[in-house]
Design a protein around this motif. Structure first.
Motif, PDB file in Angstrom:
ATOM      1  N   SER A  51       0.761  -1.188  -0.115  1.00 17.08           N
ATOM      2  CA  SER A  51      -0.043   0.092  -0.027  1.00 17.08           C
ATOM      3  C   SER A  51       1.080   1.201   0.015  1.00 17.08           C
ATOM      4  O   SER A  51       2.097   1.108   0.724  1.00 17.08           O
ATOM      5  CB  SER A  51      -0.884  -0.015   1.104  1.00 17.08           C
ATOM      6  N   SER A  52       0.399   2.174  -0.664  1.00 17.58           N
ATOM      7  CA  SER A  52       1.311   3.328  -0.924  1.00 17.58           C
ATOM      8  C   SER A  52       1.237   4.243   0.579  1.00 17.58           C
ATOM      9  O   SER A  52       0.006   4.513   1.185  1.00 17.58           O
ATOM     10  CB  SER A  52       0.850   4.545  -1.984  1.00 17.58           C
ATOM     11  N   ILE A  53       2.397   4.956   0.937  1.00 22.77           N
ATOM     12  CA  ILE A  53       2.324   5.575   2.166  1.00 22.77           C
ATOM     13  C   ILE A  53       1.977   7.244   1.595  1.00 22.77           C
ATOM     14  O   ILE A  53       2.817   7.612   0.859  1.00 22.77           O
ATOM     15  CB  ILE A  53       3.868   5.750   2.717  1.00 22.77           C
ATOM     16  N   VAL A  54       0.915   7.770   2.126  1.00 27.66           N
ATOM     17  CA  VAL A  54       0.646   9.086   1.804  1.00 27.66           C
ATOM     18  C   VAL A  54       0.720   9.839   3.018  1.00 27.66           C
ATOM     19  O   VAL A  54       0.196   9.837   4.153  1.00 27.66           O
ATOM     20  CB  VAL A  54      -1.198   8.991   1.417  1.00 27.66           C
ATOM     21  N   GLY A  64      -3.768  -1.161   5.205  1.00 30.22           N
ATOM     22  CA  GLY A  64      -4.082  -1.350   3.789  1.00 30.22           C
ATOM     23  C   GLY A  64      -3.377  -2.447   3.444  1.00 30.22           C
ATOM     24  O   GLY A  64      -3.913  -3.152   2.537  1.00 30.22           O
ATOM     25  N   ALA A  65      -1.965  -2.305   3.509  1.00 29.67           N
ATOM     26  CA  ALA A  65      -1.153  -3.342   3.018  1.00 29.67           C
ATOM     27  C   ALA A  65      -1.481  -5.068   3.699  1.00 29.67           C
ATOM     28  O   ALA A  65      -1.778  -6.066   2.837  1.00 29.67           O
ATOM     29  CB  ALA A  65       0.284  -3.254   3.244  1.00 29.67           C
ATOM     30  N   ILE A  66      -2.002  -4.892   4.792  1.00 29.21           N
ATOM     31  CA  ILE A  66      -2.532  -5.962   5.492  1.00 29.21           C
ATOM     32  C   ILE A  66      -3.913  -6.586   5.081  1.00 29.21           C
ATOM     33  O   ILE A  66      -4.138  -7.743   4.547  1.00 29.21           O
ATOM     34  CB  ILE A  66      -2.583  -6.091   6.847  1.00 29.21           C
ATOM     35  N   LYS A  67      -4.641  -5.625   4.869  1.00 30.62           N
ATOM     36  CA  LYS A  67      -6.100  -5.940   4.157  1.00 30.62           C
ATOM     37  C   LYS A  67      -5.922  -6.560   2.659  1.00 30.62           C
ATOM     38  O   LYS A  67      -6.815  -7.632   2.449  1.00 30.62           O
ATOM     39  CB  LYS A  67      -6.898  -4.651   4.216  1.00 30.62           C
ATOM     40  N   ARG A  68      -4.899  -5.966   1.996  1.00 30.77           N
ATOM     41  CA  ARG A  68      -4.443  -6.403   0.708  1.00 30.77           C
ATOM     42  C   ARG A  68      -4.157  -7.887   0.918  1.00 30.77           C
ATOM     43  O   ARG A  68      -4.652  -8.906  -0.166  1.00 30.77           O
ATOM     44  CB  ARG A  68      -3.529  -5.330  -0.035  1.00 30.77           C
ATOM     45  N   ASN A 113       6.233 -10.450   8.116  1.00 34.33           N
ATOM     46  CA  ASN A 113       7.283  -9.270   8.106  1.00 34.33           C
ATOM     47  C   ASN A 113       6.778  -8.182   7.509  1.00 34.33           C
ATOM     48  O   ASN A 113       5.595  -8.351   6.905  1.00 34.33           O
ATOM     49  CB  ASN A 113       8.495 -10.114   6.997  1.00 34.33           C
ATOM     50  N   GLU A 114       7.510  -7.236   7.551  1.00 38.52           N
ATOM     51  CA  GLU A 114       7.000  -5.881   7.038  1.00 38.52           C
ATOM     52  C   GLU A 114       7.968  -4.969   6.544  1.00 38.52           C
ATOM     53  O   GLU A 114       9.277  -5.058   7.128  1.00 38.52           O
ATOM     54  CB  GLU A 114       6.199  -5.146   7.814  1.00 38.52           C
ATOM     55  N   HIS A 120       6.295   2.603   0.060  1.00 38.04           N
ATOM     56  CA  HIS A 120       5.394   1.789  -0.091  1.00 38.04           C
ATOM     57  C   HIS A 120       5.469   1.007   1.176  1.00 38.04           C
ATOM     58  O   HIS A 120       6.687   0.837   1.789  1.00 38.04           O
ATOM     59  CB  HIS A 120       5.456   0.773  -1.323  1.00 38.04           C
ATOM     60  N   TYR A 121       4.427   0.647   1.856  1.00 41.33           N
ATOM     61  CA  TYR A 121       4.443  -0.375   3.068  1.00 41.33           C
ATOM     62  C   TYR A 121       3.997  -1.818   2.408  1.00 41.33           C
ATOM     63  O   TYR A 121       3.350  -1.947   1.854  1.00 41.33           O
ATOM     64  CB  TYR A 121       3.607   0.014   4.111  1.00 41.33           C
TER      65      TYR A 121
END
Length: 425
Positions: A51-54, A64-68, A113-114, A120-121
């Motif tokens: 997910s993009s970092i805004v 958002g990245a986890i949900k994706r 991992n993250e 981007h995250y």
């Protein structure tokens, strides 16, 4: 207080603490959602999400990245549970009830991992997807129940006897009225098998012209599939039965041979699911009777092979596609492998090809295929290649090995061919 008393008190304390610890662990485990679901009802999937970092909001991007990643995991499980035709026919239902809220079907998930990189995250997430809940939903919506319905089969079998220039048939241009002995024999065997029903058998027969369907030839499979769809048939069988008099005689008796050639197609996808060729010989002093007996015998044999093929297809359809691992070998195998992938991308039943390993002397790929490794091997044997041949060996339940046999003066593979083969997958 002596030493023995102190030890006894410690033992009593331990005996009280141990059950309490076990109870707490069980409560924590159940709280994560895994107690009420058996291991067989959960599928574990690891997926990547990004997910993009805004405006520097990393917390929002991480969520958002986890949900994706969770959404990708649930979509993968759905794809493994349903056939291609089920997915395409019910995409709206699947989106509204599953993909719009995929977290509903996740028992638990774990962040492996993250990474915060290039604005981007990115996360790697392990999700345990509730297949029992998905199965219940698909059954409720009638998606899985469709597999349990007895399919209807439309038979279009032309018949030709010695002395007649043209075959007899009831569909298409200039049909001739006739009662097909072969079709009746095939229909009888299919009906007695109880795995299929016969469609379009009543009187009058379906009229393609009235339905706006034109047959370019007697055995036009595309028109036959359209006709099947119009009368709600699930499978169309089209082909021919031809009888001839042999040279064998015994007194007044003569021998008659009937050859039957049939192809079966699914009407929803147009895929060919069976090809059948049978023949039978009958002898009789009366030519008409001998011919009828030969048609009946060959038709019964064709019905038997059709039922076996359709039954196998239904089993594979209910089980859904599986992963077959293929090992590719041979001198300078890479060029041939690229061309093979290009051909496999167009073959019926192959839904995906993923290259796992590319080495100096061999490659390994996973084929998502609706059928067994044996069925895939048979399908590959029917393919023809200009620049190489193939030797298939070590055919097991979910794997096989292919060795390329090069042809002399093989031209190098062009850039466009490499791109078309999706070698980077």
């Amino acid at each position: 207080m002596n030493k023995i008393t102190i030890i006894n008190r410690k033992n009593r304390i331990h005996s009280l603490i141990l059950p309490l610890v076990i109870m707490i662990m069980l409560m924590i485990s159940c709280g994560s959602g895994e107690c009420g679901t058996g291991a067989a009802d959960v599928k574990t999937v690891v997926a990547l999400g990004s997910s993009s970092i805004v405006n520097g909001n990393t917390a929002f991007a991480k969520d958002g990245a986890i949900k994706r990643a969770i959404s990708i995991s649930v979509a993968e499980v759905v794809s493994s549970m349903l056939t291609r035709s089920d997915l395409t026919a019910n995409l709206g239902i699947i989106y509204d009830n599953v993909l719009e809220n995929p977290q509903k079907y996740v028992v638990t998930y774990r962040l492996l991992n993250e990474l915060d990189k290039s604005n981007h995250y990115i996360v790697a997430v392990e999700s345990k997807v509730d297949t029992a809940a998905l199965n219940a939903l698909f059954t409720e919506k009638g998606i899985l129940n469709k597999k349990n319905l007895i399919p209807k089969v439309l038979l279009l079998i032309s018949e030709q006897v010695p002395g007649e220039i043209l075959p007899r048939y009831w569909w298409g241009k200039n049909p001739l009225p006739y009662k097909s002995i072969t079709e009746n024999a095939v229909a009888a065997y299919i009906t007695n098998s109880h795995i299929c029903k016969i469609a379009g058998k009543g009187d009058p027969r379906p009229d393609p012209e009235t339905l706006g369907i034109t047959f370019d030839s007697i055995h036009d499979s595309n028109a036959a599939i359209k006709l099947g769809l119009e009368i709600n048939a699930d499978i169309v069988v089209i082909g021919s039965a031809v009888a001839k008099e042999t040279l064998n005689t015994m007194g007044d008796e003569k021998s008659y041979q009937a050859d039957v050639s049939l192809k079966a197609f699914r009407t929803d996808t147009g895929d060919r699911i069976a090809s059948v060729k049978t023949k039978a010989v009958a002898q009789n002093a009366v030519s008409e009777t001998g011919i009828e007996e030969a048609f009946n015998k060959a038709g019964t044999l064709a019905g038997e092979e059709l039922v076996a093929a359709i039954d196998q297809h239904l089993i594979e359809q209910n089980n859904g596609p599986g992963i077959i691992e293929i090992t590719i070998k041979g001198t300078d195998y890479l060029s041939s492998f690229i061309m093979l992938k290009r051909i496999m991308n167009k073959m019926d039943g192959i839904q995906d090809i993923q290259t796992k390993e590319l080495g100096s002397d061999q490659a390994v790929a996973d084929i998502k295929f609706l059928g067994s490794a044996k069925k895939l091997a048979n399908a590959l044997m029917l393919q023809t290649f200009d620049s190489f041949g193939i030797e298939i060996s070590d055919v097991k339940d979910a794997s096989l090995t292919i060795k390329f046999v090069p042809v002399n003066k093989t031209k190098p593979v062009s850039k466009s061919d490499i791109e078309a083969a999706h070698i980077s997958e």
